[in-house]
Design an enzyme around this catalytic site. Structure first.
Site, PDB file in Angstrom:
ATOM      1  N   SER A   1      85.830  -2.298   7.761  1.00 46.73           N
ATOM      2  CA  SER A   1      85.570  -3.363   7.003  1.00 46.73           C
ATOM      3  C   SER A   1      85.347  -2.966   5.609  1.00 46.73           C
ATOM      4  CB  SER A   1      83.939  -3.830   7.604  1.00 46.73           C
ATOM      5  OG  SER A   1      83.240  -2.638   7.511  1.00 46.73           O
TER       6      SER A   1
ATOM      7  N   HIS B   1      80.489   0.863  11.079  1.00 46.19           N
ATOM      8  CA  HIS B   1      79.610  -0.346  10.589  1.00 46.19           C
ATOM      9  C   HIS B   1      78.148  -0.215  10.970  1.00 46.19           C
ATOM     10  CE1 HIS B   1      77.953  -4.686  10.540  1.00 46.19           C
ATOM     11  NE2 HIS B   1      78.741  -4.631   9.563  1.00 46.19           N
TER      12      HIS B   1
ATOM     13  N   HIS C   1      87.676  -6.489  12.531  1.00 43.88           N
ATOM     14  CA  HIS C   1      88.420  -7.154  11.474  1.00 43.88           C
ATOM     15  C   HIS C   1      90.001  -7.238  11.514  1.00 43.88           C
ATOM     16  CE1 HIS C   1      85.108  -7.262   8.561  1.00 43.88           C
ATOM     17  NE2 HIS C   1      84.509  -6.247   9.270  1.00 43.88           N
TER      18      HIS C   1
ATOM     19  N   ASP D   1      85.803  -0.919  17.879  1.00 47.17           N
ATOM     20  CA  ASP D   1      85.463  -2.086  17.112  1.00 47.17           C
ATOM     21  C   ASP D   1      86.475  -2.839  16.494  1.00 47.17           C
ATOM     22  OD1 ASP D   1      84.280  -4.261  15.663  1.00 47.17           O
ATOM     23  OD2 ASP D   1      82.422  -3.187  15.304  1.00 47.17           O
TER      24      ASP D   1
ATOM     25  N   LYS E   1      84.954 -13.962  12.490  1.00 44.15           N
ATOM     26  CA  LYS E   1      85.757 -13.879  11.145  1.00 44.15           C
ATOM     27  C   LYS E   1      86.989 -14.560  11.566  1.00 44.15           C
ATOM     28  CE  LYS E   1      83.336  -9.270  11.138  1.00 44.15           C
ATOM     29  NZ  LYS E   1      82.425  -9.825  10.384  1.00 44.15           N
TER      30      LYS E   1
ATOM     31  N   GLU F   1      85.803   2.179  14.206  1.00 41.97           N
ATOM     32  CA  GLU F   1      86.428   0.680  13.993  1.00 41.97           C
ATOM     33  C   GLU F   1      88.085   0.788  13.887  1.00 41.97           C
ATOM     34  OE1 GLU F   1      84.696  -1.281  10.315  1.00 41.97           O
ATOM     35  OE2 GLU F   1      83.178  -0.086  10.914  1.00 41.97           O
TER      36      GLU F   1
ATOM     37  N   ASN G   1      85.659 -13.952   5.703  1.00 40.99           N
ATOM     38  CA  ASN G   1      86.363 -13.392   6.755  1.00 40.99           C
ATOM     39  C   ASN G   1      87.163 -14.315   7.477  1.00 40.99           C
ATOM     40  OD1 ASN G   1      85.184 -10.851   6.064  1.00 40.99           O
ATOM     41  ND2 ASN G   1      83.479 -11.383   7.373  1.00 40.99           N
TER      42      ASN G   1
HETATM   43  N1  PMP Z   1      81.516  -4.780  13.574  1.00 39.97           N
HETATM   44  C1  PMP Z   1      81.853  -4.939  12.439  1.00 39.97           C
HETATM   45  C2  PMP Z   1      83.048  -3.698  12.116  1.00 39.97           C
HETATM   46  C3  PMP Z   1      81.670  -5.689  11.445  1.00 39.97           C
HETATM   47  O1  PMP Z   1      82.354  -5.922  10.201  1.00 39.97           O
HETATM   48  C4  PMP Z   1      80.847  -6.767  11.606  1.00 39.97           C
HETATM   49  C5  PMP Z   1      80.095  -7.889  10.574  1.00 39.97           C
HETATM   50  N2  PMP Z   1      80.457  -7.628   9.405  1.00 39.97           N
HETATM   51  C6  PMP Z   1      80.185  -6.586  12.945  1.00 39.97           C
HETATM   52  C7  PMP Z   1      80.612  -5.738  13.902  1.00 39.97           C
HETATM   53  C8  PMP Z   1      79.105  -7.900  13.350  1.00 39.97           C
HETATM   54  O2  PMP Z   1      79.529  -8.879  13.877  1.00 39.97           O
HETATM   55  P1  PMP Z   1      78.777 -10.206  13.707  1.00 39.97           P
HETATM   56  O3  PMP Z   1      78.707 -10.685  12.534  1.00 39.97           O
HETATM   57  O4  PMP Z   1      79.338 -11.020  14.838  1.00 39.97           O
HETATM   58  O5  PMP Z   1      77.141  -9.850  14.148  1.00 39.97           O
END
Ligand code: PMP
Length: 388
Positions: free
Chosen positions: A186, A136, A215, A212, A246, A182, A48
């Site tokens: 993702s 997620h 990404h 969230d 990321k 989101e 990422n």
């Molecule tokens: N939210 C989303 C949309 C994600 O894709 C991810 C990780 N893949 C996270 C939260 C978690 O973040 P972290 O890797 O910092 O725990």
């Protein structure tokens, strides 16, 4: 006789193996733009590091020059509420607050901590959470831990959400409604319609927006603050979560919010209170990157072009591709077929892995191209040609 715990493990793992869904930790050594896998150097299309900042040695050199053994602090040694609230943490939160033009910011150990901590802290029994069907796993777990009722709306389906909000407003006009999504998804690489969500927030009583941007931070928006910046909706998002692991090439996460909400979380959020704070050296590095974020516009531009080119290649092959971003799924269907395709692409020099259930819905196993501005235009052209 064998303990039933182990018996269940053995039979479930055998079942996962038979369906092509068994996971193992890949042994892949990361190089700046490549991965060494099974003795070969492959182009990394699975990280990422969207802006290529983790692959940029000159940034690390410049940061290194700011450090000395006295200022290099690899641990916070305790929770934020004890002695872990370092000057580095306070400075980083001030930077975030200023960049986002928010009342307050709070930094967390990870995005997983943020999503599993904020939702249970803010959503009590009288609240209702409405989450996009594809959010997620960390958000799903946050919803599970919260005492609120919850419902999921069809992916990116504003009409479905409106129906749920209307029902809820009628049933419980005084209750809180928390809409969770989101911004860039993702696994599909598509985008929420934040403006439409803001309109719904205005249409119904007591709606809060929780977005969230894991990404999208770094990648979207004129100064890299994310999709809410791009859509002009920053002021309407009540809880905007971003992660540092990321595009920002670091570790940890943050949320920007009202001052009142921050005070509440400091008093009630279990994944903030009962965990060791991030090490100052990581927080300093994140701050170093954030201060330069606006200047990476050329990388954001390049990345958008790369995303569009690879999505076009997937579509040219006759596959639907929902992507509007640097995350480009090639949805293949069965886990076995996705694994075989991934294997072919690795043989051609591209480090990709199959993404399978439960990460994505059954029957939508895929290759997920996670593009980075560190790729060259020639590499992107060759990759597009390899999708056939
Ligand atoms: N939210 C989303 C949309 C994600 O894709 C991810 C990780 N893949 C996270 C939260 C978690 O973040 P972290 O890797 O910092 O725990």
């Amino acid at each position: 006789m064998e303990n039933p715990v182990y018996a269940r493990m053995a039979s479930e793992l055998a079942r996962l193996k038979a369906s092509g869904n068994l996971r193992a930790l890949p042994v892949a050594e990361s190089r700046p733009r490549h991965v060494v896998f099974e003795g070969r150097e492959l182009l990394n299309l699975s990280s990422n590091d969207y802006l290529g900042l983790a692959a940029d040695l000159s940034l690390r050199e410049a940061f290194f020059a700011t450090l000395s053994p006295a200022t290099f602090l690899p641990t916070a040694s305790s929770s934020r509420l004890l002695t872990g609230n370092s000057a580095a943490c306070i400075q980083l939160e001030e930077t975030l607050r200023r960049l986002y033009g928010a009342e307050a910011a709070l930094v967390f150990g990870s995005g997983y901590h943020a999503n599993t901590g904020i939702l249970p802290a803010i959503a009590d029994r009288d609240a209702e959470i409405f989450a996009d069907k594809l959010v997620h796993a960390s958000l799903v777990d946050g919803i599970r831990l919260a005492q609120a009722r919850h419902a999921r709306f069809r992916h990116n389906d504003v009409a479905d959400l409106r129906r749920l909000l209307a029902e809820s407003s009628e049933r419980n006009p005084k209750g809180a409604r928390i809409v969770v999504t989101e911004s860039l998804f993702s696994m599909d690489g598509d985008a929420a319609d934040l403006r439409a969500l803001v309109s719904l927030k205005r249409e119904f009583p007591n709606v809060l927006l929780y977005v969230d941007e894991a990404h999208a931070v770094g990648v979207r928006g004129p100064t890299g603050l994310g999709l809410a910046e791009e859509a002009g909706t920053l002021a309407d998002v009540d809880f905007l979560v971003g992660t540092f692991g990321k595009a920002l090439a670091s570790t940890g996460a943050f949320a920007v919010m009202s001052g009142l909400a921050r005070d509440w979380l400091v008093n009630t959020m279990r994944t903030l209170i009962f965990t060791t704070a991030l090490p100052p050296v990581n927080l300093n590095w994140t701050n170093f990157i954030l201060e330069r974020l606006a200047s990476f516009a050329d990388r954001r531009e390049r990345l958008r072009g790369y995303g569009a080119a690879i999505a076009a290649a997937v579509r040219a092959r006759g596959c639907d591709c929902p992507s509007v971003s640097q995350i480009v799924p090639w949805i293949i269907g069965s886990s076995m077929d996705a694994a075989a395709r991934a294997q072919q692409l690795r043989a051609a020099g591209y480090y990709v892995l199959p993404v399978r259930p439960p990460t994505v819905p059954e029957g939508t196993s895929r290759i997920r191209f996670s593009l980075t501005a560190a790729l060259t235009p020639e590499e992107v052209t060759s990759l597009a040609a390899a999708i056939h």
